[in-house]
Design a protein around this motif. Structure first.
Motif, PDB file in Angstrom:
ATOM      1  N   ALA A 124       1.289  -1.595   0.110  1.00 24.24           N
ATOM      2  CA  ALA A 124       0.057  -0.464   0.059  1.00 24.24           C
ATOM      3  C   ALA A 124       0.729   1.645   0.484  1.00 24.24           C
ATOM      4  CB  ALA A 124      -1.160   0.014   1.305  1.00 24.24           C
ATOM      5  N   LEU A 150      -4.251  -4.213  -2.460  1.00 23.54           N
ATOM      6  CA  LEU A 150      -4.315  -3.461  -3.269  1.00 23.54           C
ATOM      7  C   LEU A 150      -6.317  -3.466  -3.258  1.00 23.54           C
ATOM      8  CD1 LEU A 150      -1.614  -5.904  -5.285  1.00 23.54           C
ATOM      9  CD2 LEU A 150      -1.541  -3.038  -4.818  1.00 23.54           C
ATOM     10  N   TYR A 151      -6.746  -4.129  -3.752  1.00 19.95           N
ATOM     11  CA  TYR A 151      -8.225  -4.351  -4.840  1.00 19.95           C
ATOM     12  C   TYR A 151      -8.290  -1.914  -3.854  1.00 19.95           C
ATOM     13  CZ  TYR A 151     -12.834  -3.943  -5.211  1.00 19.95           C
ATOM     14  OH  TYR A 151     -14.711  -3.944  -5.713  1.00 19.95           O
ATOM     15  N   ALA A 152      -8.029  -1.583  -2.667  1.00 18.20           N
ATOM     16  CA  ALA A 152      -8.456   0.110  -2.378  1.00 18.20           C
ATOM     17  C   ALA A 152      -7.170   0.684  -2.651  1.00 18.20           C
ATOM     18  CB  ALA A 152      -8.214  -0.104  -0.792  1.00 18.20           C
ATOM     19  N   ALA A 153      -6.081   0.019  -2.903  1.00 19.12           N
ATOM     20  CA  ALA A 153      -4.688   1.071  -2.575  1.00 19.12           C
ATOM     21  C   ALA A 153      -4.171   0.999  -4.331  1.00 19.12           C
ATOM     22  CB  ALA A 153      -3.849   0.563  -1.940  1.00 19.12           C
ATOM     23  N   ALA A 154      -4.048   0.394  -4.956  1.00 18.21           N
ATOM     24  CA  ALA A 154      -3.819   0.035  -6.346  1.00 18.21           C
ATOM     25  C   ALA A 154      -5.103   0.377  -7.170  1.00 18.21           C
ATOM     26  CB  ALA A 154      -3.145  -1.645  -6.956  1.00 18.21           C
ATOM     27  N   ASP A 155      -4.080   1.546  -8.331  1.00 17.99           N
ATOM     28  CA  ASP A 155      -4.773   1.766  -9.806  1.00 17.99           C
ATOM     29  C   ASP A 155      -5.730   0.958 -10.549  1.00 17.99           C
ATOM     30  OD1 ASP A 155      -4.462   4.596  -9.072  1.00 17.99           O
ATOM     31  OD2 ASP A 155      -2.545   4.118 -10.706  1.00 17.99           O
ATOM     32  N   GLU A 156      -4.509  -0.562 -10.641  1.00 21.87           N
ATOM     33  CA  GLU A 156      -5.690  -1.553 -10.835  1.00 21.87           C
ATOM     34  C   GLU A 156      -5.502  -2.889 -10.012  1.00 21.87           C
ATOM     35  OE1 GLU A 156      -8.324  -1.599 -13.432  1.00 21.87           O
ATOM     36  OE2 GLU A 156      -8.286   0.677 -14.137  1.00 21.87           O
ATOM     37  N   PRO A 157      -6.063  -2.939  -9.611  1.00 23.24           N
ATOM     38  CA  PRO A 157      -5.417  -4.620  -9.068  1.00 23.24           C
ATOM     39  C   PRO A 157      -5.633  -6.085  -9.865  1.00 23.24           C
ATOM     40  CG  PRO A 157      -7.623  -3.568  -7.722  1.00 23.24           C
ATOM     41  CD  PRO A 157      -6.877  -3.229  -9.249  1.00 23.24           C
TER      42      PRO A 157
END
Lengths: 255, 205
Positions: free
Chosen positions: A172, A198-205
């Protein structure tokens, strides 16, 4: 002395691996799946492909990060997928003024990153453009690696980041540090906890096994597409086995 | 042109380790153990190569006068710790002190920062990826957090703490995680086989 049950399990396990391998080898003869036609659309990987073409045209930089997987552990598989994708991405950007960089969090992955970079440049006949500094070990503990990879992306002004490997929750910090107005971060890992992050933090998980599909969508090699078909085949087989087991249990056939 | 010798060696070693895993016969397990020991030694050596690589990068930054202080601190702390560990052994009091007084507090500080980063990412999620899944994700996270801690003056919330949170963790979350892990396992087998078949060669040239 091997017990009968463990012997049977070993034979079944080996048969599974052999059948998996045979299907991967046979399927290319029958059908070679192509993204957009035979493979279902994956937004994250479509955006990654788009970013790749933009990177080449606009002269921006690509950053690939391989995580902290130990090579003797099965969790490095996602980093190996990252290396295959990296090979393809580096090949495509070898001619660029701002070539791709690869960061890693363990010594072995650092060596493999450099090796992949060198072979990708050689494949494009641009060996002279290869610099060892394009492949870096940014830290040897989870947080030092995350901080180093984050800084590498910032310092080198990376416009697109592809994270594929073994990560923990510290990913994150990486995605947050790499975020910018015109940057894209596509990230996938084999850890369930890190996937939630990653679901919350990445542009495209990339969720679940999607991280293993990146090679097929980037045309990284002939067996990448067919291994996806093989995975799908075995997934359906597992679903049927689970459902069948549930029905048998409900009927009281099994204790 | 990739070396056929390297590919053949990688395939042979992979096959022996695989056979040793499935068939624990003395001939396979002995070879498998030996090869894995070699891999561990090589990984240790690679760690040193990684340190050299990290130093090269920071040395280049020092020479280019980019982030001079940060890179100098990284270089000095890396090699001083390495020298101290060589001289006094990793179990020595000095190394333990370095670990307890510098590495653990720094990691804990970053862990604290991580909590804020995650909270911020969660707040931004509905704007970044609007839809039912984002709402579901956020509401589940809030419910699990509410059920996990005792609130000031209220203690554990009834129903959420003793019924809803355990159900969320043990039924939908466990089922989803198992599904994801099955997919990851299949992907891992596929990746291993691609390397074993020589289609993927992460060992480069």
């Amino acid at each position: 002395m091997i017990s009968l049950s463990s012997g049977i399990l070993s034979i079944v396990g080996m048969a599974f691996v052999v059948l998996f391998g045979l299907l991967m080898l046979v399927l290319p003869v029958v059908k070679q799946p192509r993204p957009g036609r035979d493979l279902r659309p994956l937004r994250a990987l479509s955006r990654l492909r788009h970013a790749l073409s933009l990177t080449v045209e606009a002269g921006t930089r690509f950053h690939i990060s391989l995580g902290r997987g130990e090579i003797t552990h099965p969790r490095t598989a996602s980093a190996f997928v990252g290396l295959s994708a990296a090979h393809r991405l580096v090949e495509a950007t070898a001619v660029s003024d701002r070539p791709a960089i690869i960061t890693a969090g363990t010594g072995p992955l650092g060596i493999l990153a450099r090796s992949t970079l060198r072979s990708a440049y050689a494949a494009e006949a641009y060996e002279s453009r290869y610099r060892p500094a394009y492949g870096r070990v940014t830290g040897l503990t989870p947080f030092s690696y995350a901080a180093g990879a984050m800084l590498a992306a910032r310092d080198d002004d990376a416009a697109a980041n592809f994270l594929s490997g073994s990560f923990g929750a510290e990913v994150a910090l990486m995605t947050d540090g790499m975020a910018g107005e015109n940057t894209l971060t596509v990230a996938g890992t084999d850890s369930v906890a890190a996937q939630a992050v990653l679901y919350a933090a990445a542009d495209e998980p990339l969720i679940g096994e999607e991280v293993f599909a990146s090679g097929a969508y980037l045309n990284a090699g002939p067996l990448h597409g067919t291994s996806l078909l093989t995975q799908d085949f075995f997934r359906w087989l597992l679903i049927l086995a689970i459902l069948g087991g549930t029905v048998v249990k409900m009927l009281g056939v099994l204790p | 042109m990739k070396s056929p010798l390297a590919t053949a060696a990688a395939m042979a070693v992979g096959l022996v380790v695989l056979l040793g895993y499935f068939f624990p016969l003395p001939v396979f397990t002995g070879l498998r153990t030996l090869l894995l020991q070699w891999a561990l030694i090589l990984a240790g050596t690679a760690l040193f190569v990684g340190m050299v690589n990290l130093s090269q990068y920071h040395w280049a930054k020092i020479r280019a006068r980019r982030n001079l202080v940060g890179s100098a601190v990284v270089m000095a702390s890396l090699w001083l710790t390495f020298a101290l560990a060589l001289y006094a052994s990793p179990e020595s009091a000095a190394i333990q002190w370095l670990f307890n007084a510098i590495i653990i507090p720094t990691s804990v500080a970053l862990l604290g920062l991580l909590a804020f980063t995650l909270a911020y990412a969660a707040v931004r999620l509905p704007r970044r990826r609007p839809g039912i899944m984002a709402v579901l994700f956020l509401s589940t996270a809030v419910l699990v957090m509410l059920g996990a801690v005792a609130l000031p003056g209220m203690g554990m919330l009834p129903f959420i703490g003793d019924t809803l949170r355990p159900w969320l963790a043990q039924v939908p979350a466990a089922a989803g995680a198992r599904g994801i892990l099955l997919g990851v396992a299949l992907g891992t087998v596929a990746t291993g086989l691609r390397i074993l078949l020589g289609s993927d060669r992460p060992y480069g040239e």
